[in-house]
Design a protein around this motif. Structure first.
Motif, mmCIF file in Angstrom:
data_model
loop_
_atom_site.group_PDB
_atom_site.id
_atom_site.type_symbol
_atom_site.label_atom_id
_atom_site.label_comp_id
_atom_site.label_asym_id
_atom_site.label_seq_id
_atom_site.Cartn_x
_atom_site.Cartn_y
_atom_site.Cartn_z
ATOM 1 N N ALA A 105 0.808 -1.604 0.047
ATOM 2 C CA ALA A 105 0.029 0.118 -0.179
ATOM 3 C C ALA A 105 0.756 0.853 -0.332
ATOM 4 N N LYS A 106 -0.012 2.316 -0.475
ATOM 5 C CA LYS A 106 0.908 3.234 -0.463
ATOM 6 C C LYS A 106 2.251 4.319 1.133
ATOM 7 N N SER A 107 1.559 3.406 2.317
ATOM 8 C CA SER A 107 2.641 3.927 4.048
ATOM 9 C C SER A 107 3.207 2.745 3.422
ATOM 10 N N ARG A 108 3.306 1.767 2.491
ATOM 11 C CA ARG A 108 3.857 0.156 3.312
ATOM 12 C C ARG A 108 4.212 -0.269 1.964
ATOM 13 N N ALA A 109 4.910 0.542 0.964
ATOM 14 C CA ALA A 109 5.304 0.110 -0.204
ATOM 15 C C ALA A 109 6.092 -1.143 -0.306
ATOM 16 N N GLU A 110 7.457 -0.520 0.400
ATOM 17 C CA GLU A 110 8.423 -1.546 0.700
ATOM 18 C C GLU A 110 8.804 -2.912 0.974
ATOM 19 N N ALA A 111 7.528 -3.312 1.821
ATOM 20 C CA ALA A 111 6.995 -4.070 2.352
ATOM 21 C C ALA A 111 5.791 -4.886 2.776
ATOM 22 N N PRO A 112 5.642 -5.780 2.243
ATOM 23 C CA PRO A 112 3.704 -6.443 2.255
ATOM 24 C C PRO A 112 3.530 -6.343 4.232
ATOM 25 N N SER A 113 1.840 -6.863 4.076
ATOM 26 C CA SER A 113 1.776 -6.734 5.251
ATOM 27 C C SER A 113 0.856 -7.847 4.908
ATOM 28 N N LEU A 114 0.021 -8.469 6.272
ATOM 29 C CA LEU A 114 -0.592 -9.221 6.726
ATOM 30 C C LEU A 114 -1.534 -9.778 7.436
ATOM 31 N N GLN A 115 -2.462 -9.791 6.603
ATOM 32 C CA GLN A 115 -4.070 -9.628 7.423
ATOM 33 C C GLN A 115 -4.697 -11.303 7.554
ATOM 34 N N GLU A 116 -4.237 -11.918 9.034
ATOM 35 C CA GLU A 116 -4.634 -13.134 8.683
ATOM 36 C C GLU A 116 -6.131 -13.768 8.982
ATOM 37 N N VAL A 117 -6.518 -12.682 9.607
ATOM 38 C CA VAL A 117 -8.003 -13.017 10.213
ATOM 39 C C VAL A 117 -9.066 -11.039 9.358
ATOM 40 N N CYS A 118 -9.920 -11.887 8.761
ATOM 41 C CA CYS A 118 -10.790 -10.538 7.965
ATOM 42 C C CYS A 118 -12.156 -11.727 7.428
ATOM 43 N N ALA A 119 -13.355 -10.464 7.333
ATOM 44 C CA ALA A 119 -14.469 -11.326 7.435
ATOM 45 C C ALA A 119 -15.146 -11.246 5.791
ATOM 46 N N VAL A 120 -15.958 -12.495 5.374
ATOM 47 C CA VAL A 120 -16.548 -12.071 4.472
ATOM 48 C C VAL A 120 -17.308 -11.543 4.862
ATOM 49 N N MET A 121 -18.283 -10.795 4.348
ATOM 50 C CA MET A 121 -19.224 -9.971 5.060
ATOM 51 C C MET A 121 -21.123 -10.282 4.300
ATOM 52 N N ALA A 122 -20.177 -10.194 2.810
ATOM 53 C CA ALA A 122 -21.665 -10.616 2.297
ATOM 54 C C ALA A 122 -21.214 -11.049 0.587
ATOM 55 N N ARG A 123 -21.836 -11.987 0.047
ATOM 56 C CA ARG A 123 -21.461 -12.209 -1.662
ATOM 57 C C ARG A 123 -22.599 -11.888 -2.856
ATOM 58 N N GLN A 124 -22.649 -11.174 -3.998
ATOM 59 C CA GLN A 124 -23.791 -11.499 -4.380
ATOM 60 C C GLN A 124 -23.419 -10.941 -6.127
#
Length: 270
Positions: free
Chosen positions: A157-176
């Motif tokens: 991302a723009k504030s972390r362009a030099e190394a990636p970050s992991l968000q290991e837990v987020c949720a699928v809120m909906a799908r359609q």
């Protein structure tokens, strides 16, 4: 219009209680990033970047809008795009130029922002040479997750362009309508980032980040389901598509986001 997309997202969210998401964790050391070397930064024409992920030794999955110039609306020459596998603190595990690129056949960069546009915002890049580095293992893909499933995301991302970050837990809120609405934390540069399922204890890509939105104060990420789109993209490559640049689409009717200079991540900002 953006209004319609907001209404679409709002219609999917009521009544859903989301468990606590994990915080972003920087993958800025060799140990932290070891399992994620096949996620890389896509440097686009020297003027912006997105995130991409290797799904075969010579194929990178990303978002279709990363391949268009925001100013001219034209397709970006794929040979000006470089994939930096496992990019971290000025070094990559592998560097590859892109040979050709295909986008979903129904994707229109000049189309109004809508659920349909998000659902087709996916592209495949064929590299000039396969990555045979034993530390860079392509990810498998899987069918789209269900509402309530837990997923994760690895992104730049723009504030972390030099190394990636992991968000290991987020949720699928909906799908359609081919769109996944997720609670994942994304920002400019996260376009094309892989969304992972960990259902069998092994990360498999189930979506890519197309956009972010804020709905009633809640930040959400939007992505496409991969099942049918990925099959279409592979068929395009098998048919020899992707060498010639497509003509510029019709004039875009809305501005979405601010990339680094002319191209890169473009997000819906309701």
């Amino acid at each position: 219009m953006v209004y319609r997309l907001i209404c679409f997202v709002l219609a999917l969210l009521p009544g859903l209680a989301v468990a606590q998401d994990a915080a972003l964790r920087p993958l800025d050391t060799a140990d932290a990033g070891r399992d994620w070397q096949a996620v890389g930064r896509l440097d686009i024409g020297g003027s912006g970047f997105c995130t991409g992920a290797l799904i075969a030794p010579d194929l990178v999955l990303t978002a279709a809008h990363c391949l268009f110039d925001r100013g001219s609306q034209a397709r970006i020459d794929p040979e000006t795009i470089e994939f930096l596998a496992g990019w971290r603190n000025g070094r990559a595990s592998a560097y590859r130029q892109v040979r050709r690129a295909v986008v979903h056949p129904d994707y229109d960069f000049g189309d109004a922002v809508s659920a349909r546009r998000v659902s087709t915002d996916v592209a495949l890049l064929e590299l000039q040479q396969p990555i045979r580095n034993t530390t860079v293992t392509p990810f498998a893909t899987a069918a789209r997750p269900r509402k309530g499933d837990r997923v994760g995301v690895v992104s730049y991302a723009k504030s972390r362009a030099e190394a990636p970050s992991l968000q290991e837990v987020c949720a699928v809120m909906a799908r359609q309508e081919g769109v996944l609405v997720m609670s994942c934390d994304v920002d400019h540069g996260s376009s094309g980032a892989p969304i992972f399922s960990f259902a069998d204890g092994r990360p498999r890509i189930v979506s890519v980040v197309s956009a972010k939105a804020e709905v009633e104060g809640q930040r959400v990420a939007l992505g496409t389901a991969l099942d049918e789109p990925l099959a279409l993209l592979r068929a395009q490559l098998d048919a020899g598509a992707g060498f010639a640049l497509a003509p510029a689409p019709r004039v875009n009717r809305i501005t979405i986001g601010q990339p680094r200079r002319d191209t890169g991540a473009k997000f819906i900002r309701p």
